[in-house]
Design a protein around this motif. Structure first.
Motif, short mmCIF file in Angstrom:
data_model
loop_
_atom_site.label_atom_id
_atom_site.label_comp_id
_atom_site.label_asym_id
_atom_site.label_seq_id
_atom_site.Cartn_x
_atom_site.Cartn_y
_atom_site.Cartn_z
N GLY A 29 47.90 -15.49 33.10
CA GLY A 29 48.65 -15.60 31.85
C GLY A 29 47.93 -15.13 30.62
N GLU A 30 46.58 -15.18 30.63
CA GLU A 30 45.84 -14.77 29.44
C GLU A 30 44.51 -14.16 29.83
OE1 GLU A 30 44.96 -16.57 25.09
OE2 GLU A 30 44.33 -17.85 26.74
N MET A 31 44.17 -13.08 29.14
CA MET A 31 42.86 -12.47 29.27
C MET A 31 42.14 -12.67 27.93
SD MET A 31 41.80 -8.41 29.44
CE MET A 31 42.79 -8.03 30.86
N ILE A 32 40.93 -13.18 27.97
CA ILE A 32 40.13 -13.34 26.76
C ILE A 32 39.20 -12.14 26.68
CG2 ILE A 32 38.49 -14.77 25.50
CD1 ILE A 32 41.30 -16.00 25.80
N ALA A 33 39.40 -11.30 25.68
CA ALA A 33 38.59 -10.11 25.50
C ALA A 33 37.35 -10.46 24.69
CB ALA A 33 39.40 -9.02 24.80
N PRO A 34 36.20 -9.94 25.06
CA PRO A 34 34.98 -10.26 24.31
C PRO A 34 35.02 -9.68 22.90
CG PRO A 34 34.52 -8.65 26.02
CD PRO A 34 35.94 -9.08 26.21
N GLU A 35 35.72 -8.54 22.72
CA GLU A 35 35.83 -7.91 21.41
C GLU A 35 36.93 -6.86 21.43
OE1 GLU A 35 31.94 -6.24 20.87
OE2 GLU A 35 32.37 -4.49 22.10
N PHE A 36 37.34 -6.46 20.25
CA PHE A 36 38.31 -5.38 20.09
C PHE A 36 37.68 -4.30 19.23
CE2 PHE A 36 40.97 -8.97 21.17
CZ PHE A 36 41.84 -8.41 22.09
N PRO A 37 37.95 -3.04 19.49
CA PRO A 37 38.89 -2.55 20.51
C PRO A 37 38.37 -2.86 21.92
CG PRO A 37 37.71 -0.72 19.50
CD PRO A 37 37.32 -1.95 18.75
N LEU A 38 39.32 -2.97 22.86
CA LEU A 38 39.03 -3.28 24.26
C LEU A 38 39.33 -2.06 25.10
CD1 LEU A 38 38.42 -5.38 26.54
CD2 LEU A 38 40.89 -5.82 26.57
N LEU A 39 38.39 -1.69 25.95
CA LEU A 39 38.57 -0.59 26.89
C LEU A 39 38.18 -1.08 28.28
CD1 LEU A 39 39.24 2.38 27.47
CD2 LEU A 39 36.82 2.89 27.03
N LEU A 40 39.18 -1.14 29.18
CA LEU A 40 38.94 -1.51 30.58
C LEU A 40 39.09 -0.26 31.44
CD1 LEU A 40 41.16 -4.72 30.81
CD2 LEU A 40 38.69 -4.61 30.47
N PRO A 41 38.26 -0.10 32.47
CA PRO A 41 38.42 1.06 33.34
C PRO A 41 39.77 1.07 34.05
CG PRO A 41 36.62 -0.35 34.11
CD PRO A 41 37.14 -0.94 32.85
N LYS A 42 40.29 -0.15 34.35
CA LYS A 42 41.56 -0.24 35.06
C LYS A 42 42.17 -1.61 34.83
CE LYS A 42 41.79 1.30 39.40
NZ LYS A 42 41.71 1.30 40.88
N LEU A 43 43.49 -1.63 34.71
CA LEU A 43 44.26 -2.87 34.70
C LEU A 43 45.49 -2.60 35.56
CD1 LEU A 43 44.59 -5.77 33.63
CD2 LEU A 43 45.89 -4.80 31.72
N CYS A 44 45.78 -3.49 36.50
CA CYS A 44 46.85 -3.27 37.46
C CYS A 44 47.89 -4.38 37.36
CB CYS A 44 46.31 -3.25 38.88
SG CYS A 44 44.99 -2.05 39.15
N VAL A 45 49.12 -4.04 37.75
CA VAL A 45 50.20 -5.02 37.78
C VAL A 45 50.96 -4.86 39.10
CG1 VAL A 45 52.19 -5.97 36.57
CG2 VAL A 45 50.46 -4.70 35.29
N HIS A 46 51.08 -5.95 39.84
CA HIS A 46 51.84 -5.98 41.09
C HIS A 46 53.11 -6.78 40.81
CE1 HIS A 46 52.51 -6.09 45.41
NE2 HIS A 46 52.74 -7.38 45.31
N THR A 47 54.28 -6.17 41.00
CA THR A 47 55.54 -6.83 40.67
C THR A 47 56.46 -6.91 41.87
OG1 THR A 47 56.83 -4.87 40.07
CG2 THR A 47 55.37 -5.77 38.39
N LEU A 48 57.29 -7.94 41.88
CA LEU A 48 58.29 -8.13 42.94
C LEU A 48 59.58 -8.63 42.32
CD1 LEU A 48 56.14 -10.12 45.53
CD2 LEU A 48 56.74 -7.70 45.64
N ILE A 49 60.70 -8.23 42.91
CA ILE A 49 61.99 -8.82 42.59
C ILE A 49 62.69 -9.12 43.91
CG2 ILE A 49 63.19 -6.60 42.33
CD1 ILE A 49 64.82 -8.12 40.03
N ALA A 50 63.35 -10.26 43.97
CA ALA A 50 64.01 -10.70 45.21
C ALA A 50 65.46 -11.02 44.91
CB ALA A 50 63.31 -11.94 45.77
#
Length: 142
Positions: A29-50
């Motif tokens: 639900g929440e990511m705490i970033a150490p500082e901004f601007p924030l640069l992550l090498p990758k962020l992924c989202v897995h989604t489903l609908i039923a």
């Protein structure tokens, strides 16, 4: 049983032998970033609908929004959707009554960059009804 959608935000999604996925570094639900601007090498989202097997979708799309801006989307054509559902319905009924059809989508943000705290939202639109699958707030430490 009614339709529902779900999203999991994580650092990586790995494909395994046997039609399995490993989700690495799941956010709750929440990511705490150490500082901004924030640069992550990758962020992924897995989604489903039923949906119950007797309530086929006639239209289906999924969107990933950053604040109110669509950053990724995926929409199935009627033909693709019909073919997928026909295939699922034809599978042997090993689960008995209440069987669901489950469809999914994955998003890979490589790299992921934000200048300031933000909110990511996954939204499915199924037969003109919106389903919020999940949200990830990206904030600074309080």
């Amino acid at each position: 049983m009614s339709r529902y959608a779900h999203a999991i935000f994580c650092d990586d999604i790995r494909y395994e032998i046997g039609n399995k996925h490993s989700l690495i570094g799941i956010y709750n639900g929440e990511m705490i970033a150490p500082e901004f601007p924030l640069l992550l090498p990758k962020l992924c989202v897995h989604t489903l609908i039923a949906t119950p097997i007797d309530q086929r979708f006639s239209s289906l799309s999924v969107q990933l929004l950053q604040d109110d801006v669509i950053v990724r989307s995926n929409e199935l054509s009627f033909e693709e959707l019909d073919q997928m559902q026909t295939t699922m319905i034809s599978l042997p009924d090993r689960l008995g009554p209440g069987r669901l059809m489950v469809m999914g989508s994955q998003f890979f943000l490589t790299p992921f960059h934000t200048e300031a705290p933000t909110l990511l939202t996954v939204k499915y639109i199924a037969d003109e009804v919106e389903f919020i699958a999940g949200r990830l707030g990206i904030n600074s430490p309080s």
